[in-house]
Design a protein around this motif. Structure first.
Motif, PDB file in Angstrom:
ATOM      1  N   ALA A  33       7.305  -7.107  -8.921  1.00  0.00           N
ATOM      2  CA  ALA A  33       8.468  -7.010  -9.808  1.00  0.00           C
ATOM      3  C   ALA A  33       9.323  -5.830  -9.366  1.00  0.00           C
ATOM      4  N   MET A  34      10.610  -5.916  -9.713  1.00  0.00           N
ATOM      5  CA  MET A  34      11.532  -4.853  -9.339  1.00  0.00           C
ATOM      6  C   MET A  34      12.581  -4.713 -10.435  1.00  0.00           C
ATOM      7  N   VAL A  35      12.927  -3.477 -10.735  1.00  0.00           N
ATOM      8  CA  VAL A  35      14.029  -3.191 -11.649  1.00  0.00           C
ATOM      9  C   VAL A  35      14.957  -2.235 -10.919  1.00  0.00           C
ATOM     10  N   GLN A  36      16.210  -2.638 -10.844  1.00  0.00           N
ATOM     11  CA  GLN A  36      17.203  -1.797 -10.182  1.00  0.00           C
ATOM     12  C   GLN A  36      18.348  -1.599 -11.158  1.00  0.00           C
ATOM     13  N   ASP A  37      18.607  -0.335 -11.500  1.00  0.00           N
ATOM     14  CA  ASP A  37      19.727  -0.040 -12.381  1.00  0.00           C
ATOM     15  C   ASP A  37      20.634   0.987 -11.712  1.00  0.00           C
ATOM     16  N   GLU A  38      21.516   1.576 -12.493  1.00  0.00           N
ATOM     17  CA  GLU A  38      22.495   2.511 -11.935  1.00  0.00           C
ATOM     18  C   GLU A  38      21.867   3.775 -11.372  1.00  0.00           C
ATOM     19  N   THR A  39      20.674   4.129 -11.836  1.00  0.00           N
ATOM     20  CA  THR A  39      20.098   5.417 -11.474  1.00  0.00           C
ATOM     21  C   THR A  39      18.873   5.354 -10.572  1.00  0.00           C
ATOM     22  N   GLU A  40      18.181   4.217 -10.549  1.00  0.00           N
ATOM     23  CA  GLU A  40      16.959   4.160  -9.744  1.00  0.00           C
ATOM     24  C   GLU A  40      16.528   2.730  -9.458  1.00  0.00           C
ATOM     25  N   THR A  41      15.627   2.617  -8.504  1.00  0.00           N
ATOM     26  CA  THR A  41      14.976   1.343  -8.198  1.00  0.00           C
ATOM     27  C   THR A  41      13.481   1.549  -8.395  1.00  0.00           C
ATOM     28  N   THR A  42      12.880   0.701  -9.209  1.00  0.00           N
ATOM     29  CA  THR A  42      11.445   0.737  -9.451  1.00  0.00           C
ATOM     30  C   THR A  42      10.850  -0.568  -8.956  1.00  0.00           C
ATOM     31  N   VAL A  43       9.767  -0.462  -8.178  1.00  0.00           N
ATOM     32  CA  VAL A  43       9.071  -1.657  -7.708  1.00  0.00           C
ATOM     33  C   VAL A  43       7.602  -1.555  -8.098  1.00  0.00           C
ATOM     34  N   ILE A  44       7.022  -2.701  -8.364  1.00  0.00           N
ATOM     35  CA  ILE A  44       5.583  -2.802  -8.616  1.00  0.00           C
ATOM     36  C   ILE A  44       5.021  -3.585  -7.446  1.00  0.00           C
ATOM     37  N   VAL A  45       4.178  -2.906  -6.668  1.00  0.00           N
ATOM     38  CA  VAL A  45       3.648  -3.495  -5.440  1.00  0.00           C
ATOM     39  C   VAL A  45       2.138  -3.325  -5.387  1.00  0.00           C
ATOM     40  N   ASP A  46       1.502  -4.157  -4.576  1.00  0.00           N
ATOM     41  CA  ASP A  46       0.087  -3.945  -4.280  1.00  0.00           C
ATOM     42  C   ASP A  46      -0.023  -2.528  -3.743  1.00  0.00           C
ATOM     43  N   GLN A  47      -0.996  -1.767  -4.218  1.00  0.00           N
ATOM     44  CA  GLN A  47      -1.026  -0.353  -3.835  1.00  0.00           C
ATOM     45  C   GLN A  47      -1.346  -0.117  -2.369  1.00  0.00           C
ATOM     46  N   THR A  48      -1.661  -1.183  -1.616  1.00  0.00           N
ATOM     47  CA  THR A  48      -1.854  -1.035  -0.174  1.00  0.00           C
ATOM     48  C   THR A  48      -0.544  -1.239   0.597  1.00  0.00           C
ATOM     49  N   SER A  49       0.537  -1.543  -0.109  1.00  0.00           N
ATOM     50  CA  SER A  49       1.835  -1.783   0.513  1.00  0.00           C
ATOM     51  C   SER A  49       2.368  -0.519   1.195  1.00  0.00           C
ATOM     52  N   THR A  50       3.085  -0.703   2.281  1.00  0.00           N
ATOM     53  CA  THR A  50       3.716   0.434   2.964  1.00  0.00           C
ATOM     54  C   THR A  50       4.800   1.074   2.109  1.00  0.00           C
ATOM     55  N   THR A  51       5.320   0.344   1.142  1.00  0.00           N
ATOM     56  CA  THR A  51       6.322   0.898   0.229  1.00  0.00           C
ATOM     57  C   THR A  51       5.776   2.118  -0.504  1.00  0.00           C
ATOM     58  N   VAL A  52       4.484   2.118  -0.798  1.00  0.00           N
ATOM     59  CA  VAL A  52       3.860   3.231  -1.509  1.00  0.00           C
ATOM     60  C   VAL A  52       4.015   4.523  -0.709  1.00  0.00           C
ATOM     61  N   ASP A  53       3.850   4.433   0.600  1.00  0.00           N
ATOM     62  CA  ASP A  53       3.950   5.615   1.456  1.00  0.00           C
ATOM     63  C   ASP A  53       5.371   6.160   1.549  1.00  0.00           C
ATOM     64  N   GLU A  54       6.359   5.295   1.342  1.00  0.00           N
ATOM     65  CA  GLU A  54       7.759   5.684   1.477  1.00  0.00           C
ATOM     66  C   GLU A  54       8.416   6.046   0.147  1.00  0.00           C
ATOM     67  N   ALA A  55       7.725   5.825  -0.954  1.00  0.00           N
ATOM     68  CA  ALA A  55       8.317   6.005  -2.283  1.00  0.00           C
ATOM     69  C   ALA A  55       8.500   7.474  -2.647  1.00  0.00           C
ATOM     70  N   ALA A  56       9.514   7.735  -3.434  1.00  0.00           N
ATOM     71  CA  ALA A  56       9.777   9.098  -3.905  1.00  0.00           C
ATOM     72  C   ALA A  56       8.747   9.531  -4.951  1.00  0.00           C
ATOM     73  N   SER A  57       8.335   8.595  -5.802  1.00  0.00           N
ATOM     74  CA  SER A  57       7.311   8.846  -6.823  1.00  0.00           C
ATOM     75  C   SER A  57       6.421   7.621  -6.925  1.00  0.00           C
ATOM     76  N   VAL A  58       5.131   7.851  -7.153  1.00  0.00           N
ATOM     77  CA  VAL A  58       4.170   6.749  -7.195  1.00  0.00           C
ATOM     78  C   VAL A  58       3.145   6.985  -8.294  1.00  0.00           C
ATOM     79  N   GLU A  59       2.855   5.929  -9.037  1.00  0.00           N
ATOM     80  CA  GLU A  59       1.743   5.900  -9.987  1.00  0.00           C
ATOM     81  C   GLU A  59       0.816   4.781  -9.525  1.00  0.00           C
ATOM     82  N   ARG A  60      -0.364   5.135  -9.051  1.00  0.00           N
ATOM     83  CA  ARG A  60      -1.317   4.153  -8.512  1.00  0.00           C
ATOM     84  C   ARG A  60      -2.351   3.736  -9.560  1.00  0.00           C
ATOM     85  N   GLY A  61      -3.061   2.649  -9.238  1.00  0.00           N
ATOM     86  CA  GLY A  61      -4.235   2.271 -10.012  1.00  0.00           C
ATOM     87  C   GLY A  61      -3.974   1.413 -11.232  1.00  0.00           C
TER      88      GLY A  61
END
Length: 132
Positions: A33-61
């Motif tokens: 899932a993804m939410v993109q608004d005027e201030t940020e983009t939030t994605v929910i990804v499998d925690q093994t995704s490379t996106t996790v390594d590139e993200a500005a902030s991450v909540e795992r688990g």
């Protein structure tokens, strides 16, 4: 219409994946899932995704619980009942709603408590491997 009527015998499926909720600079086409608004983009990804390594902030688990019940748009309070019951059990949630499906993400460490709470609400909880 009462939310409890829809919870009784509703099937809740536990996804196999463990997810990360990430604040990113760009969308991820492989995100659950993804939410993109005027201030940020939030994605929910499998925690093994490379996106996790590139993200500005991450909540795992996070584990995804999907309510397999169609809810009328006129129904008031369905997620409030679920969220309140989980809050009473000291379980934090992250909620994503689609057109006809609601998903509640809970921390993996709170999964058993969350499943018991949903069972107490009358839900039939099942994993992909077995029924609880």
């Amino acid at each position: 219409m009462e939310p409890a009527d829809f919870l009784e015998d509703a099937t809740v499926t536990v996804a196999d994946e463990v997810y990360a909720v990430c604040r990113t600079a760009h969308p991820d086409p492989d995100a659950f899932a993804m939410v993109q608004d005027e201030t940020e983009t939030t994605v929910i990804v499998d925690q093994t995704s490379t996106t996790v390594d590139e993200a500005a902030s991450v909540e795992r688990g996070w584990k995804r619980l999907t309510f397999d019940v169609e809810l009328p748009f006129e129904l008031v309070g369905f997620l409030a009942v679920v969220a309140s019951a989980l809050a009473d059990a000291d379980v934090s949630v992250f909620v994503v709603s689609a057109y006809s499906t609601d998903h509640v993400l809970v921390k993996q460490s709170d999964l058993e408590t969350a499943l018991q709470t949903l069972d107490d609400l009358g839900c039939r909880v099942q994993t992909r491997q077995a029924t609880c």
